[in-house]
Design an enzyme around this catalytic site. Structure first.
Site, PDB file in Angstrom:
ATOM      1  N   GLU A   1      97.055 -41.737 -42.289  1.00 32.49           N
ATOM      2  CA  GLU A   1      97.529 -41.750 -43.682  1.00 32.49           C
ATOM      3  C   GLU A   1      98.938 -42.334 -43.745  1.00 32.49           C
ATOM      4  O   GLU A   1      99.410 -42.755 -44.788  1.00 32.49           O
ATOM      5  CB  GLU A   1      97.489 -40.316 -44.246  1.00 32.49           C
ATOM      6  CG  GLU A   1      97.241 -40.251 -45.742  1.00 32.49           C
ATOM      7  CD  GLU A   1      97.145 -38.834 -46.269  1.00 32.49           C
ATOM      8  OE1 GLU A   1      97.217 -37.870 -45.490  1.00 32.49           O
ATOM      9  OE2 GLU A   1      96.998 -38.687 -47.499  1.00 32.49           O
TER      10      GLU A   1
ATOM     11  N   GLY B   1      97.466 -31.921 -44.578  1.00 35.81           N
ATOM     12  CA  GLY B   1      98.874 -31.590 -44.778  1.00 35.81           C
ATOM     13  C   GLY B   1      99.726 -32.836 -44.628  1.00 35.81           C
ATOM     14  O   GLY B   1      99.219 -33.920 -44.319  1.00 35.81           O
TER      15      GLY B   1
ATOM     16  N   HIS C   1     100.801 -24.177 -54.968  1.00 34.38           N
ATOM     17  CA  HIS C   1     100.509 -22.967 -54.183  1.00 34.38           C
ATOM     18  C   HIS C   1     101.269 -21.749 -54.724  1.00 34.38           C
ATOM     19  O   HIS C   1     100.757 -20.637 -54.727  1.00 34.38           O
ATOM     20  CB  HIS C   1     100.845 -23.205 -52.708  1.00 34.38           C
ATOM     21  CG  HIS C   1      99.881 -24.140 -52.042  1.00 34.38           C
ATOM     22  ND1 HIS C   1     100.238 -25.029 -51.063  1.00 34.38           N
ATOM     23  CD2 HIS C   1      98.559 -24.345 -52.238  1.00 34.38           C
ATOM     24  CE1 HIS C   1      99.182 -25.719 -50.677  1.00 34.38           C
ATOM     25  NE2 HIS C   1      98.151 -25.336 -51.386  1.00 34.38           N
TER      26      HIS C   1
ATOM     27  N   THR D   1      89.641 -26.069 -48.043  1.00 34.79           N
ATOM     28  CA  THR D   1      90.850 -25.377 -48.464  1.00 34.79           C
ATOM     29  C   THR D   1      91.529 -24.739 -47.260  1.00 34.79           C
ATOM     30  O   THR D   1      90.883 -24.435 -46.261  1.00 34.79           O
ATOM     31  CB  THR D   1      90.565 -24.329 -49.554  1.00 34.79           C
ATOM     32  OG1 THR D   1      91.818 -23.901 -50.119  1.00 34.79           O
ATOM     33  CG2 THR D   1      89.801 -23.115 -49.049  1.00 34.79           C
TER      34      THR D   1
ATOM     35  N   ASP E   1      96.715 -26.734 -41.884  1.00 37.08           N
ATOM     36  CA  ASP E   1      97.863 -27.477 -42.431  1.00 37.08           C
ATOM     37  C   ASP E   1      98.742 -27.919 -41.261  1.00 37.08           C
ATOM     38  O   ASP E   1      98.990 -27.133 -40.340  1.00 37.08           O
ATOM     39  CB  ASP E   1      98.636 -26.544 -43.383  1.00 37.08           C
ATOM     40  CG  ASP E   1      99.746 -27.253 -44.131  1.00 37.08           C
ATOM     41  OD1 ASP E   1     100.541 -27.976 -43.475  1.00 37.08           O
ATOM     42  OD2 ASP E   1      99.843 -27.074 -45.350  1.00 37.08           O
TER      43      ASP E   1
ATOM     44  N   HIS F   1      90.057 -31.308 -51.823  1.00 39.60           N
ATOM     45  CA  HIS F   1      90.902 -30.142 -51.513  1.00 39.60           C
ATOM     46  C   HIS F   1      90.898 -29.215 -52.733  1.00 39.60           C
ATOM     47  O   HIS F   1      91.202 -29.665 -53.852  1.00 39.60           O
ATOM     48  CB  HIS F   1      92.335 -30.577 -51.243  1.00 39.60           C
ATOM     49  CG  HIS F   1      92.494 -31.495 -50.063  1.00 39.60           C
ATOM     50  ND1 HIS F   1      92.735 -31.036 -48.790  1.00 39.60           N
ATOM     51  CD2 HIS F   1      92.453 -32.848 -49.965  1.00 39.60           C
ATOM     52  CE1 HIS F   1      92.843 -32.066 -47.953  1.00 39.60           C
ATOM     53  NE2 HIS F   1      92.682 -33.184 -48.643  1.00 39.60           N
TER      54      HIS F   1
HETATM   55  C1  6MZ Z   1      96.949 -34.712 -46.550  1.00 44.34           C
HETATM   56  C2  6MZ Z   1      96.348 -33.258 -48.218  1.00 44.34           C
HETATM   57  C3  6MZ Z   1      96.196 -34.326 -49.124  1.00 44.34           C
HETATM   58  O1  6MZ Z   1      94.093 -26.547 -48.900  1.00 44.34           O
HETATM   59  O2  6MZ Z   1      95.645 -25.507 -50.561  1.00 44.34           O
HETATM   60  N1  6MZ Z   1      96.068 -32.128 -48.879  1.00 44.34           N
HETATM   61  N2  6MZ Z   1      96.712 -33.458 -46.947  1.00 44.34           N
HETATM   62  N3  6MZ Z   1      96.838 -35.794 -47.366  1.00 44.34           N
HETATM   63  C4  6MZ Z   1      96.472 -35.633 -48.656  1.00 44.34           C
HETATM   64  N4  6MZ Z   1      96.408 -36.766 -49.432  1.00 44.34           N
HETATM   65  C5  6MZ Z   1      97.065 -36.919 -50.651  1.00 44.34           C
HETATM   66  N5  6MZ Z   1      95.801 -33.826 -50.305  1.00 44.34           N
HETATM   67  C6  6MZ Z   1      95.721 -32.476 -50.130  1.00 44.34           C
HETATM   68  O3  6MZ Z   1      94.690 -27.805 -50.981  1.00 44.34           O
HETATM   69  C7  6MZ Z   1      95.939 -28.436 -50.955  1.00 44.34           C
HETATM   70  C8  6MZ Z   1      96.321 -28.821 -49.546  1.00 44.34           C
HETATM   71  O4  6MZ Z   1      95.443 -29.862 -49.070  1.00 44.34           O
HETATM   72  C9  6MZ Z   1      96.147 -30.778 -48.260  1.00 44.34           C
HETATM   73  C10 6MZ Z   1      97.594 -30.292 -48.192  1.00 44.34           C
HETATM   74  O5  6MZ Z   1      97.753 -29.508 -47.040  1.00 44.34           O
HETATM   75  C11 6MZ Z   1      97.699 -29.446 -49.449  1.00 44.34           C
HETATM   76  O6  6MZ Z   1      98.710 -28.460 -49.344  1.00 44.34           O
HETATM   77  P1  6MZ Z   1      94.412 -26.342 -50.362  1.00 44.34           P
HETATM   78  O7  6MZ Z   1      93.255 -25.834 -51.148  1.00 44.34           O
END
Ligand code: 6MZ
Length: 355
Positions: free
Chosen positions: A220, A190, A65, A97, A160, A15
């Protein structure tokens, strides 16, 4: 295990906003602190903390964010994340992302993604190939220490779980419009405790019917109904799969759906209580397609090499087996056949070091 770092690697679950350097995050937070938007001393500890529950992770993302969501910063973090993966000898990266809209600063989902693309274009230290180009120049040997490093990058747009059906659909339409700049698919992510599968299904089905690839954060948290519904949807990959029951494993295995394995993330968030009972071992033994990934290397203070080392130490993999595992990731990518072929050549040229 000094052989892990130079080994060519494939990253399929990363991510963008979870993969920011701590130094960058602190620098950006300090600037916001000076402007009085946040209290720097409060966020400093949060950013530097290493032990986080799943709930704390999502609170941290809200903070990240706030710190990162303007066009210039999105461009910067994209550049740095790709550079960091290239330094790790990642030869193919699928970066995901969530396109974000923020009217107060004139940001639309599209302009957010354009800032990401600008970041990819702005990298000069390594060659970044992100536009599907069948006649693109042949790959430099990325491991010979002479040619410039080259990294293939493809993008996944995340939905998300807080989003509505309409907003999810907007993301899918954007992904379709951006296929010519390296967007290959959709991710659903998310906070897993938020949102309903039925909210996202129409957009995901539309994406699948339009030939976009789909990967889902699946299992998860314990949610048996959702896990079954997600598997019945037959996504092209799933991430995590921590709370699967026997019937879920059966389905996953019969459909041969590759699993993105994020060891540190699962352990730190306590989705898996101890590494020796991680499902990596069973899937690996069953020769089920799996790929080792970082998830959020910034948030979990890890690297892809570190994740491979953890697998080697915890599950007793040898050098040759680890290399074969890394190479097998090619089949799980959402890349075009041409790129898969090129990746095969990269691994083949590195293989004498690993047999
Ligand atoms: C679920 C996750 C995550 O998209 O803003 N994100 N969603 N499980 C996880 N495991 C720990 N890790 C990250 O990157 C951040 C976003 O990725 C998702 C969440 O929606 C988080 O806000 P971007 O680049």
């Amino acid at each position: 295990m000094e052989w892990i770092h130079p080994m060519p690697k494939i990253e399929l679950h990363a991510h963008l906003n979870g993969s920011i350097r701590d130094t960058t995050l602190l620098e950006l937070a300090r600037v916001l602190g000076e402007k009085g938007v946040i209290v720097f001393s409060d966020v400093e500890d949060v950013i530097q903390k290493n032990d986080r529950s799943l709930d704390e992770v999502f609170k941290l993302f809200d903070l990240i964010h706030m710190i990162t969501t303007d066009h210039q910063t999105v461009t910067r973090i994209t550049r740095e994340v790709v550079q960091d993966f290239a330094l790790e000898n990642v030869v193919y990266l699928e970066l995901r992302t969530t396109p974000k809209r923020n009217d107060s600063i004139g940001m639309s989902k599209r302009s957010y993604m354009e800032a990401v693309i600008k970041g990819l274009r702005s990298i000069s230290e390594v060659d970044v190939e992100f536009v599907a180009a069948p006649d693109s120049e042949k790959l430099h040997n990325s491991c010979d220490g002479v040619g410039r490093k080259k990294i293939y990058v493809r993008l996944l747009l995340s939905i998300d779980r807080r989003e509505t059906t309409e907003s999810a659909m907007e993301t899918v339409k954007l992904a379709l419009e951006m296929r010519n700049v390296g967007v290959v698919g959709i991710d659903l992510s998310g906070n897993p405790l938020v949102g309903e599968w039925s909210t996202f299904l129409p957009a995901l089905q539309f994406a699948k019917d339009s030939d976009l690839y789909i990967t889902l954060h699946c299992g998860e948290v314990p949610n048996p109904k959702e896990i079954q519904a997600m598997l019945d949807f037959k996504p092209h990959r799933v991430g995590h799969a921590c709370f699967f029951k026997d019937q879920d494993w059966e389905k996953l295995k019969s459909f041969r759906i590759p699993v993105e394995i994020c060891l540190s993330s699962n352990i730190i968030t306590k989705s898996i209580s101890s590494i020796d009972i991680h499902h990596f071992a069973d899937l690996y033994k069953a020769k089920h397609p799996l790929i080792i990934c970082t998830d959020d290397f910034g948030v979990f203070s890890t690297t892809l090499s570190n994740e491979y080392s953890l697998a080697v130490r915890s599950f007793g993999l040898g050098k040759r087996e680890t290399f074969a595992l890394a190479k097998s990731g090619i089949d799980a990518t959402f890349a075009e056949d041409e790129v898969k072929q090129q990746l095969g050549l990269i691994f083949d040229s590195a293989s004498p070091e690993y047999v």
